[in-house]
Design a protein around this motif. Structure first.
Motif, PDB file in Angstrom:
ATOM      1  N   UNK A  36       0.934  -1.137  -0.092  1.00  0.00           N
ATOM      2  CA  UNK A  36      -0.016  -0.049  -0.068  1.00  0.00           C
ATOM      3  C   UNK A  36       0.761   1.221  -0.164  1.00  0.00           C
ATOM      4  N   UNK A  37       0.632   2.030  -0.873  1.00  0.00           N
ATOM      5  CA  UNK A  37       1.356   3.317  -1.276  1.00  0.00           C
ATOM      6  C   UNK A  37       3.091   3.171  -0.893  1.00  0.00           C
ATOM      7  N   UNK A  38       3.470   2.184  -1.283  1.00  0.00           N
ATOM      8  CA  UNK A  38       4.970   1.926  -1.089  1.00  0.00           C
ATOM      9  C   UNK A  38       5.921   2.760  -1.633  1.00  0.00           C
ATOM     10  N   UNK A  39       5.709   3.229  -3.031  1.00  0.00           N
ATOM     11  CA  UNK A  39       6.632   4.173  -3.623  1.00  0.00           C
ATOM     12  C   UNK A  39       6.775   5.454  -3.002  1.00  0.00           C
ATOM     13  N   UNK A  40       5.388   5.959  -2.745  1.00  0.00           N
ATOM     14  CA  UNK A  40       5.209   7.258  -2.059  1.00  0.00           C
ATOM     15  C   UNK A  40       5.784   7.464  -0.626  1.00  0.00           C
ATOM     16  N   UNK A  41       5.625   6.509   0.020  1.00  0.00           N
ATOM     17  CA  UNK A  41       6.188   6.368   1.501  1.00  0.00           C
ATOM     18  C   UNK A  41       7.547   6.128   1.509  1.00  0.00           C
ATOM     19  N   UNK A  42       8.119   5.546   0.541  1.00  0.00           N
ATOM     20  CA  UNK A  42       9.636   5.140   0.628  1.00  0.00           C
ATOM     21  C   UNK A  42      10.272   6.335   0.294  1.00  0.00           C
ATOM     22  N   UNK A  43       9.713   6.918  -0.700  1.00  0.00           N
ATOM     23  CA  UNK A  43      10.181   8.234  -1.295  1.00  0.00           C
ATOM     24  C   UNK A  43      10.088   9.387  -0.429  1.00  0.00           C
ATOM     25  N   UNK A  44       9.243   9.558   0.357  1.00  0.00           N
ATOM     26  CA  UNK A  44       9.069  10.573   1.410  1.00  0.00           C
ATOM     27  C   UNK A  44      10.163  10.128   2.576  1.00  0.00           C
ATOM     28  N   UNK A  45      10.286   9.018   3.101  1.00  0.00           N
ATOM     29  CA  UNK A  45      11.339   8.831   4.098  1.00  0.00           C
ATOM     30  C   UNK A  45      12.628   9.017   3.627  1.00  0.00           C
ATOM     31  N   UNK A  46      12.980   8.664   2.449  1.00  0.00           N
ATOM     32  CA  UNK A  46      14.315   8.845   1.817  1.00  0.00           C
ATOM     33  C   UNK A  46      14.595  10.140   1.682  1.00  0.00           C
ATOM     34  N   UNK A  47      13.534  10.874   1.164  1.00  0.00           N
ATOM     35  CA  UNK A  47      13.691  12.336   0.597  1.00  0.00           C
ATOM     36  C   UNK A  47      14.243  13.095   2.173  1.00  0.00           C
ATOM     37  N   UNK A  48      13.107  12.991   3.118  1.00  0.00           N
ATOM     38  CA  UNK A  48      13.202  13.519   4.204  1.00  0.00           C
ATOM     39  C   UNK A  48      14.866  13.328   4.930  1.00  0.00           C
ATOM     40  N   UNK A  49      15.164  12.080   4.806  1.00  0.00           N
ATOM     41  CA  UNK A  49      16.661  12.009   5.410  1.00  0.00           C
ATOM     42  C   UNK A  49      17.699  12.909   4.594  1.00  0.00           C
ATOM     43  N   UNK A  50      17.307  12.825   3.154  1.00  0.00           N
ATOM     44  CA  UNK A  50      18.382  13.400   2.278  1.00  0.00           C
ATOM     45  C   UNK A  50      18.425  15.045   2.701  1.00  0.00           C
ATOM     46  N   UNK A  51      17.291  15.443   2.940  1.00  0.00           N
ATOM     47  CA  UNK A  51      16.990  16.943   3.331  1.00  0.00           C
ATOM     48  C   UNK A  51      17.602  17.293   4.562  1.00  0.00           C
ATOM     49  N   UNK A  52      17.437  16.486   5.693  1.00  0.00           N
ATOM     50  CA  UNK A  52      17.980  16.775   7.109  1.00  0.00           C
ATOM     51  C   UNK A  52      19.345  16.273   7.032  1.00  0.00           C
ATOM     52  N   UNK A  53      19.912  15.512   6.215  1.00  0.00           N
ATOM     53  CA  UNK A  53      21.414  15.328   6.079  1.00  0.00           C
ATOM     54  C   UNK A  53      22.148  16.492   5.417  1.00  0.00           C
ATOM     55  N   UNK A  54      21.322  17.093   4.183  1.00  0.00           N
ATOM     56  CA  UNK A  54      21.863  18.129   3.576  1.00  0.00           C
ATOM     57  C   UNK A  54      21.707  19.404   4.768  1.00  0.00           C
ATOM     58  N   UNK A  55      21.117  19.369   5.408  1.00  0.00           N
ATOM     59  CA  UNK A  55      20.931  20.759   6.520  1.00  0.00           C
ATOM     60  C   UNK A  55      22.202  20.271   7.607  1.00  0.00           C
ATOM     61  N   UNK A  56      22.450  19.030   8.066  1.00  0.00           N
ATOM     62  CA  UNK A  56      23.292  18.820   8.894  1.00  0.00           C
ATOM     63  C   UNK A  56      24.768  19.262   8.368  1.00  0.00           C
ATOM     64  N   UNK A  57      24.965  18.848   6.929  1.00  0.00           N
ATOM     65  CA  UNK A  57      26.259  18.898   6.081  1.00  0.00           C
ATOM     66  C   UNK A  57      26.625  20.552   6.064  1.00  0.00           C
ATOM     67  N   UNK A  58      25.266  21.137   5.988  1.00  0.00           N
ATOM     68  CA  UNK A  58      25.250  22.374   5.924  1.00  0.00           C
ATOM     69  C   UNK A  58      25.544  23.281   6.901  1.00  0.00           C
ATOM     70  N   UNK A  59      25.371  22.799   8.078  1.00  0.00           N
ATOM     71  CA  UNK A  59      25.512  23.257   9.264  1.00  0.00           C
ATOM     72  C   UNK A  59      24.559  23.672  10.476  1.00  0.00           C
ATOM     73  N   UNK A  60      23.290  22.896  10.032  1.00  0.00           N
ATOM     74  CA  UNK A  60      22.351  23.417  10.919  1.00  0.00           C
ATOM     75  C   UNK A  60      22.384  22.571  12.604  1.00  0.00           C
ATOM     76  N   UNK A  61      23.378  21.679  12.202  1.00  0.00           N
ATOM     77  CA  UNK A  61      23.488  20.776  13.638  1.00  0.00           C
ATOM     78  C   UNK A  61      23.873  22.001  14.939  1.00  0.00           C
ATOM     79  N   UNK A  62      24.572  22.769  14.493  1.00  0.00           N
ATOM     80  CA  UNK A  62      24.668  23.775  15.862  1.00  0.00           C
ATOM     81  C   UNK A  62      23.542  24.259  16.302  1.00  0.00           C
ATOM     82  N   UNK A  63      22.707  24.905  15.271  1.00  0.00           N
ATOM     83  CA  UNK A  63      21.302  25.536  15.673  1.00  0.00           C
ATOM     84  C   UNK A  63      20.603  24.593  16.505  1.00  0.00           C
ATOM     85  N   UNK A  64      20.432  23.418  16.113  1.00  0.00           N
ATOM     86  CA  UNK A  64      19.435  22.255  16.766  1.00  0.00           C
ATOM     87  C   UNK A  64      19.877  22.092  18.277  1.00  0.00           C
ATOM     88  N   UNK A  65      21.272  21.763  18.235  1.00  0.00           N
ATOM     89  CA  UNK A  65      21.854  21.474  19.420  1.00  0.00           C
ATOM     90  C   UNK A  65      21.807  22.603  20.581  1.00  0.00           C
TER      91      UNK A  65
END
Length: 207
Positions: A36-65
């Motif tokens: 059920x909705x496999x492609x959409x849900x897998x894409x959301x999970x992977x894309x969300x991780x990618x965006x968070x990783x990009x934010x972390x590599x870009x320096x957002x980690x300091x702000x969050x912590x």
């Protein structure tokens, strides 16, 4: 060669962080089993991780912590959501009706997407893993190598979630029996219940 090495480092670390029994993975596994909705849900999970990783590599980690209030809000909201979904899993396990692979009870696309987003963004550990840990370790790389490191970690998420979502159907023969679905939902209920308790304990002890 340095770019390849950096990319492989990101892929290995990113993969090691997401390959674990957690609420998000349990949810994708179940959706994959019912197809059920496999492609959409897998894409959301992977894309969300990618965006968070990009934010972390870009320096957002300091702000969050540096924002304990933000961490506290996410922790409490995550605990409440996980506890609710845990109760839903146990309720499904108690009901013996028609839980067979390919035609079990499911949820509409909108509800599935909202649940997927909640499992992703109401989990404080996702920020610790992607934004803080992966982000801080990216400091060992500079320029293009840092980009390659982040891309490798993001690719690991895509490989994992799509592999889990579509690979789950290989277990369909096992889940042709209602008893197997009961066991899965009990396990999911326990995992999410324990995660909710763990978040509450962490909050009460100040992280």
């Amino acid at each position: 060669m340095n770019l390849l090495s950096a990319g492989l480092s990101g892929f290995a670390l990113g993969g090691s962080l997401i390959v674990a029994i957690g609420a998000q993975n349990a949810f994708i596994l179940r959706q994959g089993l019912i197809r059920a909705h496999v492609f959409v849900l897998c894409f959301i999970c992977a894309l969300s991780d990618a965006l968070l990783i990009a934010a972390g590599v870009g320096g957002l980690g300091t702000l969050v912590s540096s924002s304990p209030v933000l961490i506290a809000v996410v922790t409490l909201a995550g605990a409440a959501f996980l506890a609710t979904y845990s109760a839903m899993a146990f309720r499904r396990a108690i009901k013996p009706g028609a839980m067979v692979a390919g035609a079990p009870e499911g949820m509409p696309l909108k509800a599935a997407v909202l649940a997927c987003l909640a499992f992703t963004f109401l989990n404080p550990h996702v920020y610790l893993d992607t934004v803080l840990l992966l982000g801080s370790l990216s400091a060992a790389f500079e320029g293009p190598e840092r980009v390659a490191y982040g891309a490798g970690a993001a690719i690991a998420s895509f490989v994992w979630f799509f592999g889990l979502g579509y690979g789950a159907r290989l277990l369909a023969p096992l889940f042709a029996r209602p008893a197997a679905w009961r066991v899965l939902d009990v396990v999911i209920g326990l995992v999410m219940g324990l995660l909710a308790i763990g978040l509450l304990v962490s909050f009460l002890h100040g992280g």
